[in-house]
Design a protein around this motif. Structure first.
Motif, PDB file in Angstrom:
ATOM      1  N   HIS A 168     -11.198  -9.728  10.575  1.00 38.73           N
ATOM      2  CA  HIS A 168     -12.124  -9.846   9.450  1.00 38.73           C
ATOM      3  C   HIS A 168     -11.489  -9.174   8.227  1.00 38.73           C
ATOM      4  N   HIS A 169     -11.507  -9.872   7.081  1.00 35.73           N
ATOM      5  CA  HIS A 169     -10.806  -9.379   5.887  1.00 35.73           C
ATOM      6  C   HIS A 169     -11.330  -8.009   5.446  1.00 35.73           C
ATOM      7  N   GLY A 170     -12.636  -7.850   5.438  1.00 35.58           N
ATOM      8  CA  GLY A 170     -13.195  -6.571   5.017  1.00 35.58           C
ATOM      9  C   GLY A 170     -12.801  -5.439   5.946  1.00 35.58           C
ATOM     10  N   LEU A 171     -12.815  -5.708   7.252  1.00 36.49           N
ATOM     11  CA  LEU A 171     -12.410  -4.697   8.229  1.00 36.49           C
ATOM     12  C   LEU A 171     -10.938  -4.320   8.039  1.00 36.49           C
ATOM     13  N   ALA A 172     -10.098  -5.319   7.789  1.00 42.72           N
ATOM     14  CA  ALA A 172      -8.676  -5.050   7.564  1.00 42.72           C
ATOM     15  C   ALA A 172      -8.484  -4.148   6.343  1.00 42.72           C
ATOM     16  N   ASN A 173      -9.211  -4.412   5.273  1.00 42.43           N
ATOM     17  CA  ASN A 173      -9.146  -3.543   4.094  1.00 42.43           C
ATOM     18  C   ASN A 173      -9.673  -2.154   4.406  1.00 42.43           C
ATOM     19  N   ALA A 174     -10.784  -2.099   5.140  1.00 44.10           N
ATOM     20  CA  ALA A 174     -11.438  -0.814   5.409  1.00 44.10           C
ATOM     21  C   ALA A 174     -10.521   0.148   6.151  1.00 44.10           C
ATOM     22  N   VAL A 175      -9.828  -0.357   7.168  1.00 44.69           N
ATOM     23  CA  VAL A 175      -8.953   0.518   7.955  1.00 44.69           C
ATOM     24  C   VAL A 175      -7.736   0.934   7.135  1.00 44.69           C
TER      25      VAL A 175
END
Length: 382
Positions: free
Chosen positions: A281-288
């Protein structure tokens, strides 16, 4: 501002913002002599009660609806071609994107393709393809259902190649929605994980836009206010949502998308390969990745990080405090601190670094990023 009424902003497109704004769609279509919209969404949203209520309202107004939900969570070129075939076969007269970033990107790309029939990636902005976007486009309307990408106010769509997984940017001012119906009520029932991941995506947009090297004071002011709104509302929107926290997140998401016309940076170039290679998920990738990317950017840009820290109302006004804040925020909204927790393995790192250095976002990072830098950042985050 109060959160139980509808406001209108014209920035840069017309935005009808507030609880219940999505109910205005049918009357807007009729007012503009549009009666055969293609509704582009995803398979999950197509099953939700608010989506069915929107469709039922349109049908009651004798609007002939065609729904196209057949898209990937990280959109690919074939999604756009399929949607255009449906548009043609059912003789539509408008396109309405309802959903998060994936649905709105596919909707916008279909808007482009309807009257631009050469290979979709001929229009890739990174190779100057925007000069070929010369024909008229269908009437385009957006209704966001997440507070993350801010795609509803954008002028670009990110679509990946089905085979190589490389992401392309389709861009033109023609691709901006004529009107946005931004209704925080549509985000009220988002699961905590989706709220967290999309919310961190919005925060990444605002932070990277503020730091991006292109000078753009208007975008920087918007980005700082977006950061402030997210700091006030994301934790509550995830763990104990109410109309105020959902409204602030939806505004901040749009602000991030307006701000990042200034550019993005290293975090997005770390994140994009995770989505294309591992379907993260794009948002999860950014978040981490955001704490590690921000740590990389501190040296030489201490003054900008001081301003971010002040906006976040941190006790220590420096970059280290910002990074610690990001780790703490991730903990509070159940985002893991390490890439291994989301399926990244050591054997992925070399390929991820290759994809990251080829990505379009990092050239706007405030400092240069080498392939070795990307490799080290992945290893550090692993």
């Amino acid at each position: 501002m109060t959160f139980d009424k509808i406001y209108q902003y014209n920035f840069p497109t017309t935005i009808r913002f507030g609880a219940g704004a999505s109910k205005e769609l049918g009357d807007y279509l009729l007012k503009n002599n549009l009666s055969r919209p293609l509704i582009v969404t995803d398979t999950i949203i197509a099953q939700l009660s608010f989506f069915k209520a929107i469709i039922d309202d349109l049908k009651k107004k004798n609007i002939a609806v065609e729904v196209f939900p057949d898209i990937h969570k990280n959109p690919v070129k074939s999604d756009v071609y399929k949607g255009t075939e449906v548009y043609d076969a059912t003789q539509r007269d408008a396109i309405v994107g309802i959903g998060g970033g994936a649905a709105l990107d596919v909707a916008r790309a279909i808007v482009l393709r309807v009257n631009h029939r050469e290979d979709l990636f001929k229009y890739d902005d990174l190779i100057g393809g925007d000069i070929y976007v010369t024909n008229d486009v269908p009437h385009f309307i957006t209704i966001p259902t997440t507070a993350g990408t801010g795609s509803e106010v954008g002028r670009s769509a990110i679509i990946a190649d089905d085979e190589t997984h490389q992401k392309k940017i389709l861009f033109s001012p023609k691709l901006m929605a004529k009107i946005v119906f931004a209704d925080p009520l549509l985000t009220m029932e988002l699961p905590p994980f989706v709220t967290a991941a999309t919310g961190m995506d919005a925060l990444t947009h605002n932070m990277e836009a503020y730091l991006a090297k292109m000078p753009h004071p208007l975008c920087e002011g918007i980005a700082l206010e977006g950061i402030s709104l997210i700091s006030q509302s994301l934790e509550k929107a995830v763990n104990n949502p109410d109309l105020e926290s959902r409204s602030k997140m939806l505004i901040a998401s749009m602000m991030g998308a307006i701000a990042f016309q200034k550019g993005l940076g290293v975090v997005h170039s770390l994140a994009h390969p995770l989505s294309s290679l591992l379907d993260t998920h794009h948002g999860l990738a950014n978040a981490v990745n955001i704490p590690y990317g921000m740590q990389f950017n501190i040296a030489g840009f201490e003054d900008k990080f001081k301003r971010i820290a002040r906006t976040l109302e941190l006790e220590d006004e420096n970059g280290e405090a910002v990074v610690n804040y990001l780790f703490d925020l991730n903990s509070k909204i159940n985002i893991p601190h390490k890439l291994r927790a989301i399926g990244v393995k050591p054997e992925h790192v070399e390929t991820l670094a290759d994809l990251a250095i080829a990505d379009f976002a990092h050239p706007n990072n405030p400092k240069p990023v080498t392939r070795e830098d990307f490799k080290q950042l992945y290893l550090e985050a692993l």
